[in-house]
Write a protein that holds these residues in place. Structure first.
Motif: not given
Length: 584
Positions: A289-300
């Motif tokens: 979901d968008p939260k998980a997307q954000t978490d993953r792309l923030t950590a990258a």
């Protein structure tokens, strides 16, 4: 793209217009307050665009690119594709007669060019007949030749069941009875091609119309013209078993979970003016979901260093992202082409005063804040986007200065009326679950009773596009398919185009006087003159009929990984895939 524009003139070689969204529907929650700007636009009728596509600065081959998304694509059958994410990423495995070339560089010209075809199309009779000649050396993933007959088959196929969810422009233009009794319904032994289509040889396809259609080069950029070999048309299964004509082909597809693409060895870059094959493999992860997307792309970390997220950063995470200077370097922001609406099903909510009350009661301030604020949304009051040449600024149902609507005017309109409970339908996303509650509360302030019905994202438009759907209020988003309001008002407000399924007129608005005006505007040859009239018609529709509640003009606020190169937010409000590469 979606820039402020000059008058449209389809016949000109260089036209100063807003870039068309070669797509319309958007199920994401798209998000700096900078207004859209003018952008030059060229249609290459002469076939001057070079192949192969020029190399991307800094690009190198290798690596895996990951796209992180919340759900499966609604459709990947080319004649069913009409949602922005599929329109964008299907360019990796489908080629069309024409296509758009954009670089993402500010002020740089955008081009509509020949893709499978050698140019954007040829007409010698003012647009009644269009001829396309295929390039040499075009092949499918199995090495067999792509022919004009394959393109003719695909377009003809779109007239039947397997085109119900896709764009309907070519079908209406070719067959006056399309969608009616006696209309063409797809290839048969006796009628393999739709009316007006001919293939004099394997390299040539001709479209013939009863009246001029100057917009055809734009229409042929849709996947409606992506070739399908008839012998390999698996009908319903083609959604998952598609045959590639582009630089990548299907390696693995687990519906709702993962799609993996690998290089197509039979794609020839010398035939393609747009695409590159830098990446070894594309992985579409459909589980975040968008939260998980954000978490993953923030950590990258790991594979996510070479990943992009499909959705916007959710509201509660925007402050965190904006507070991280390093991540902000990888955030793509800015206006997009979409206008988001609450369509009011006029076949169920028949009292125009109730529809007007919904407009007055809507709390845009609370709604925009719930989405994440001005980074992802600007308040809307019109059906058309400010980037269209026909846009007219107006506000028929103005809010009080605090931006929270005008509840008293809404209540006044509802006095003495018994309004049944209204069913509010929206796509089942994390963001929509939060925003829906704010919208419902808006209407409750005026005494309206609302129940919310969440519909699976991967089936959302298919569901609400069925005539007779049991939704009173329907969220949707629309962006112009080409820079003319025929692709907006002429599509989503024309009641004559309502069919059993696959509708884009989600308010099911069917007013004969408006239908007649749209027909008149559609047939005007001076599109610059028509533009101003479309603006007036937009205002009339809202004032006299109120079939929608305009919600917002879309903006993007989305993140790419640090190892993603060659990408930018393109006309689909997605990260551009055709020029992407992995940095390391």
């Amino acid at each position: 793209m979606r820039k402020t524009v000059k008058a449209l003139a389809f016949g000109a070689l260089a036209v100063g217009v807003a870039l068309s969204a070669a797509c319309t529907k958007n199920t994401g929650d798209s998000g700096t307050n900078k207004q859209a700007e003018a952008q030059k636009f060229i249609v290459d009728y002469k076939g001057e665009t070079v192949t192969p596509a020029p190399e991307v600065d800094g690009a190198k081959p290798g690596g895996t690119m990951t796209v992180v998304q919340e759900a499966d694509f609604e459709h990947l059958d080319p004649t069913q594709i009409y949602v922005s994410n599929a329109l964008n990423y299907s360019q990796l495995f489908y080629r069309t007669l024409t296509t758009y070339i954009e670089t993402g560089k500010e002020g740089e010209t955008v081009k509509l060019v020949g893709d499978l075809a050698t140019n954007a199309g040829e007409t010698t009779d003012g647009g009644k007949t269009w001829k396309y000649t295929l390039r040499d050396g075009l092949k499918y993933e199995d090495g067999t030749a792509i022919t004009s007959k394959d393109v003719a088959y695909t377009v003809s196929r779109s007239f039947g069941t397997f085109g119900a969810q896709g764009p309907q422009f070519l079908q209406h233009a070719l067959d006056a009875n399309y969608g009616k009794d006696g209309g063409y319904q797809g290839p048969t032994a006796d009628k393999p091609y739709a009316p007006g289509i001919s293939t004099p040889d394997d390299k040539t396809i001709i479209f013939s119309f009863a009246t001029p259609h100057l917009e055809v080069p734009y229409l042929t950029a849709f996947p409606t013209t992506a070739p399908i070999p008839a012998a390999k048309d698996t009908k319903e299964k083609y959604e998952r078993e598609f045959v590639s004509s582009g630089p990548y082909k299907r390696k693995e597809y687990v519906a709702g979970t993962k799609l993996v693409l690998e290089k197509n060895p039979n794609w020839d870059s010398k035939t393609d003016p747009l695409r590159h094959q830098y990446v070894d493999q594309w992985v579409f992860d459909m589980t975040a979901d968008p939260k998980a997307q954000t978490d993953r792309l923030t950590a990258a970390t790991g594979a996510d260093a070479a990943a992009v997220m499909m959705d916007n950063v959710p509201p509660d995470q925007i402050p965190n992202v904006k507070g991280n200077a390093e991540v902000m370097k990888r955030v793509a922001t800015g206006p997009n082409q979409y206008v988001y609406y609450l369509d009011i099903n006029t076949t169920r909510v028949t009292d125009v005063d109730v529809r007007r009350a919904l407009n007055y009661a809507f709390d845009r301030d609370a709604y925009i804040k719930a989405l994440g604020g001005p980074d992802v949304a600007d308040p809307a009051t019109t059906i058309q986007s400010p980037v269209l040449p026909s846009y007219k600024k107006f506000d028929v149902y103005p809010s009080l200065p605090d931006g929270h609507g005008d509840v008293e005017k809404a209540k006044k309109l509802l006095e003495g009326k018994t309004v049944p409970k209204l069913t509010f339908c929206t796509s089942n996303t994390t963001a929509n679950q939060q925003v829906a509650a704010v919208m419902v509360e808006s209407f409750k302030r005026a005494g309206l009773e609302i129940t919310t019905k969440f519909i699976e994202r991967s089936a959302y438009y298919t569901t609400v596009g069925v005539k007779g759907v049991d939704c009173d209020l329907i969220t949707a988003a629309w962006g112009q398919d080409y820079p003319d309001s025929e692709s907006v008002l002429g599509t989503i407000m024309d009641g004559t185009k309502i069919t059993a399924e696959g509708n884009n007129n989600y308010s099911y608005f069917n007013e004969s006087t408006i239908n007649d005006k749209l027909k008149t505007l559609r047939e005007m040859q001076d599109r610059g003159a028509a533009a101003a009239l479309y603006g007036d018609l937009d205002e009339q529709i809202m004032r006299d009929f109120a079939p929608i509640v305009p919600l917002r003009y879309g903006r993007n606020f989305t993140i790419a990984g640090p190892n993603v190169g060659g990408t930018f937010l393109n006309q689909y409000s997605q990260f551009n895939a055709t020029s992407s590469f992995v940095k390391s």
